[in-house]
Design a protein around this motif. Structure first.
Motif, PDB file in Angstrom:
ATOM      1  N   PRO A 203      -6.667 -62.170  31.172  1.00  0.00           N
ATOM      2  CA  PRO A 203      -7.484 -63.235  31.756  1.00  0.00           C
ATOM      3  C   PRO A 203      -8.788 -62.677  32.331  1.00  0.00           C
ATOM      4  N   ASP A 204      -9.902 -63.330  32.022  1.00  0.00           N
ATOM      5  CA  ASP A 204     -11.221 -62.988  32.566  1.00  0.00           C
ATOM      6  C   ASP A 204     -11.703 -61.594  32.164  1.00  0.00           C
ATOM      7  N   ALA A 205     -11.132 -61.021  31.121  1.00  0.00           N
ATOM      8  CA  ALA A 205     -11.543 -59.681  30.706  1.00  0.00           C
ATOM      9  C   ALA A 205     -12.821 -59.742  29.869  1.00  0.00           C
ATOM     10  N   LEU A 206     -13.684 -58.758  30.075  1.00  0.00           N
ATOM     11  CA  LEU A 206     -14.852 -58.521  29.236  1.00  0.00           C
ATOM     12  C   LEU A 206     -14.777 -57.065  28.795  1.00  0.00           C
TER      13      LEU A 206
ATOM     14  N   THR B  44     -23.414 -57.770  36.834  1.00  0.00           N
ATOM     15  CA  THR B  44     -24.002 -59.074  36.511  1.00  0.00           C
ATOM     16  C   THR B  44     -22.951 -60.137  36.185  1.00  0.00           C
ATOM     17  N   HIS B  45     -21.687 -59.706  36.036  1.00  0.00           N
ATOM     18  CA  HIS B  45     -20.599 -60.658  35.759  1.00  0.00           C
ATOM     19  C   HIS B  45     -19.472 -60.439  36.772  1.00  0.00           C
TER      20      HIS B  45
ATOM     21  N   ALA C 157     -18.592 -45.309  44.180  1.00  0.00           N
ATOM     22  CA  ALA C 157     -19.611 -45.272  45.231  1.00  0.00           C
ATOM     23  C   ALA C 157     -20.129 -46.673  45.546  1.00  0.00           C
ATOM     24  N   GLN C 158     -20.190 -47.523  44.521  1.00  0.00           N
ATOM     25  CA  GLN C 158     -20.666 -48.895  44.712  1.00  0.00           C
ATOM     26  C   GLN C 158     -19.545 -49.855  45.091  1.00  0.00           C
ATOM     27  N   GLN C 159     -18.302 -49.335  45.141  1.00  0.00           N
ATOM     28  CA  GLN C 159     -17.125 -50.120  45.490  1.00  0.00           C
ATOM     29  C   GLN C 159     -16.965 -51.357  44.608  1.00  0.00           C
ATOM     30  N   LEU C 160     -17.233 -51.161  43.317  1.00  0.00           N
ATOM     31  CA  LEU C 160     -17.055 -52.249  42.362  1.00  0.00           C
ATOM     32  C   LEU C 160     -15.567 -52.519  42.168  1.00  0.00           C
ATOM     33  N   GLN C 161     -15.184 -53.761  42.278  1.00  0.00           N
ATOM     34  CA  GLN C 161     -13.772 -54.137  42.142  1.00  0.00           C
ATOM     35  C   GLN C 161     -13.445 -54.705  40.764  1.00  0.00           C
ATOM     36  N   ASN C 162     -14.452 -54.945  39.958  1.00  0.00           N
ATOM     37  CA  ASN C 162     -14.224 -55.589  38.657  1.00  0.00           C
ATOM     38  C   ASN C 162     -14.613 -54.674  37.499  1.00  0.00           C
ATOM     39  N   PHE C 163     -14.445 -53.381  37.690  1.00  0.00           N
ATOM     40  CA  PHE C 163     -14.774 -52.414  36.645  1.00  0.00           C
ATOM     41  C   PHE C 163     -13.624 -51.429  36.481  1.00  0.00           C
TER      42      PHE C 163
END
Length: 374
Positions: free
Chosen positions: A91-94, A136-137, A165-171
């Protein structure tokens, strides 16, 4: 090789002289050994360079150039292709992937087919492009397909560190990176191949340097030379290898000093070490090779797609009739596959060796090579 192709080289006289010298060296070795000399190039860029230059058409039968597992897309096992495709059902994967991977067939479909069915798949040119997609997504889980040898592994490592470092949660990254030296160990230990020497990869060696190859000469008495990709580079590397064999020497050398240093790239090697640990990996055609892959370390598990997501993969099925695995092992030329140029073409690839721009089958098909030495 016709005169027009010879004239197209930067220094046709030098190329012609090297070819004549190599023919003499190969004849001497053939007289000593009573069998052809078999050299393997283990870099996809070398495979393409040799095919484009037409060298196989003018080298004597006493010298055989064998293509090895130098294409990272090609050596990615079907079970891993199926895992990559399974990502598209989350679900919601890119899914972000490099271009060649999108056309590789899995057990029943491909990323290209999944994209046509509406799955979110983006072709990228750098791992950092995947990071930008995540930024961006924010409503998508962006998953980078991490494929490649030591050349691309440090770039993916740096991308993971930047995401942290950017604390991205969706990568996250699905890592199926491969280590070249353990694969070389498997190849030179294969009695069916009976390799005389190795043309070592140029790009990978800019990262690794010389030391990781020394075991070839020390433990197996197999010479190796790191060389570049221009016609003169390739021929000089071949000549140096043949000279070692004539003199009964086994050494690892660099004939590409303008790009490769003995110590490699310490910063890149350190980046790999920080983010990845060594693990076993499955190679198409070679099977599972100990310590030949990279796994994301526990402290970066937030960015490990295998740790984050439960994947439902279909039973792995190998493409019927495809001999890509044997081509990658070096025991079969592309033209020896019954599907080559008929059922399997660049427009309709059955296996990844016909898909990738660095694949042996694609190179042979593009440059209309035949099975020159049986």
């Amino acid at each position: 090789m016709d005169a027009s192709l010879l004239d197209s080289f930067k220094d046709p006289g030098l190329v012609k002289g090297l070819l004549a010298h190599i023919a003499q060296q190969a004849a001497q070795l053939n007289a000593q050994w009573g069998r052809p000399v078999r050299l393997m190039e283990v870099c996809g860029t070398h495979t393409v360079a040799i095919a484009r230059s037409g060298f196989r058409s003018v080298l004597p039968p006493s010298l055989q150039l064998i293509s090895g597992p130098g294409c990272p897309v090609c050596v990615t096992a079907n079970v891993d292709i199926d895992r990559i495709i399974a990502l598209t059902h989350l679900p919601d994967a890119l899914v972000a992937t490099f271009g060649d991977m999108i056309r590789v067939p899995g057990s029943s479909t491909s990323l290209m087919q999944r994209k046509a069915e509406g799955a979110a798949i983006e072709v990228i040119y750098s791992p950092l492009d995947a990071l930008k997609l995540a930024q961006t997504h924010p409503d998508r889980q962006v998953i980078l397909v991490g494929v490649g040898f030591e050349t691309t592994t440090p770039l993916v490592a740096a991308t993971i560190e930047r995401a942290q470092a950017q604390q991205l949660q969706n990568f996250s990254v699905l890592a199926v990176h491969k280590r070249v030296p353990p694969a070389l160990e498997a190849l030179v230990s294969d009695p069916e191949l009976a390799l005389g020497a190795l043309i070592l990869p140029g790009h990978v060696s800019t990262i690794l340097g010389l030391e990781p190859y020394r075991f070839l000469a020390r433990d197996h008495r197999i010479p190796g030379v790191i060389t570049g990709f221009e016609p003169v580079d390739v021929l000089q590397g071949i000549s140096q290898l043949l000279q070692q064999l004539l003199e009964g020497r086994a050494e690892i050398g660099i004939s590409y000093q303008r790009a490769v240093m003995v110590q490699g790239n310490p910063a890149a090697l350190e980046a790999i070490k920080r983010v990845f640990s060594v693990c076993d990996a499955t190679w198409r055609g070679l099977g599972t090779i100990p310590d030949s892959g990279y796994a994301i370390r526990e402290r970066f598990s937030t960015y490990d797609a295998l740790a984050r997501f439960t994947l439902e993969t279909e039973p792995t099925v190998e493409p019927k009739g495809c001999r890509c695995g044997d081509v990658l092992r070096g025991v079969l030329s592309p033209a020896g596959c019954p599907l080559f140029g008929t059922a399997c073409t660049p427009a309709n690839p059955i296996g990844p060796c016909m898909v990738s721009s660095e694949g042996s089958c694609a190179a042979w098909h593009r440059y209309q090579l035949k099975d020159l030495h049986g």
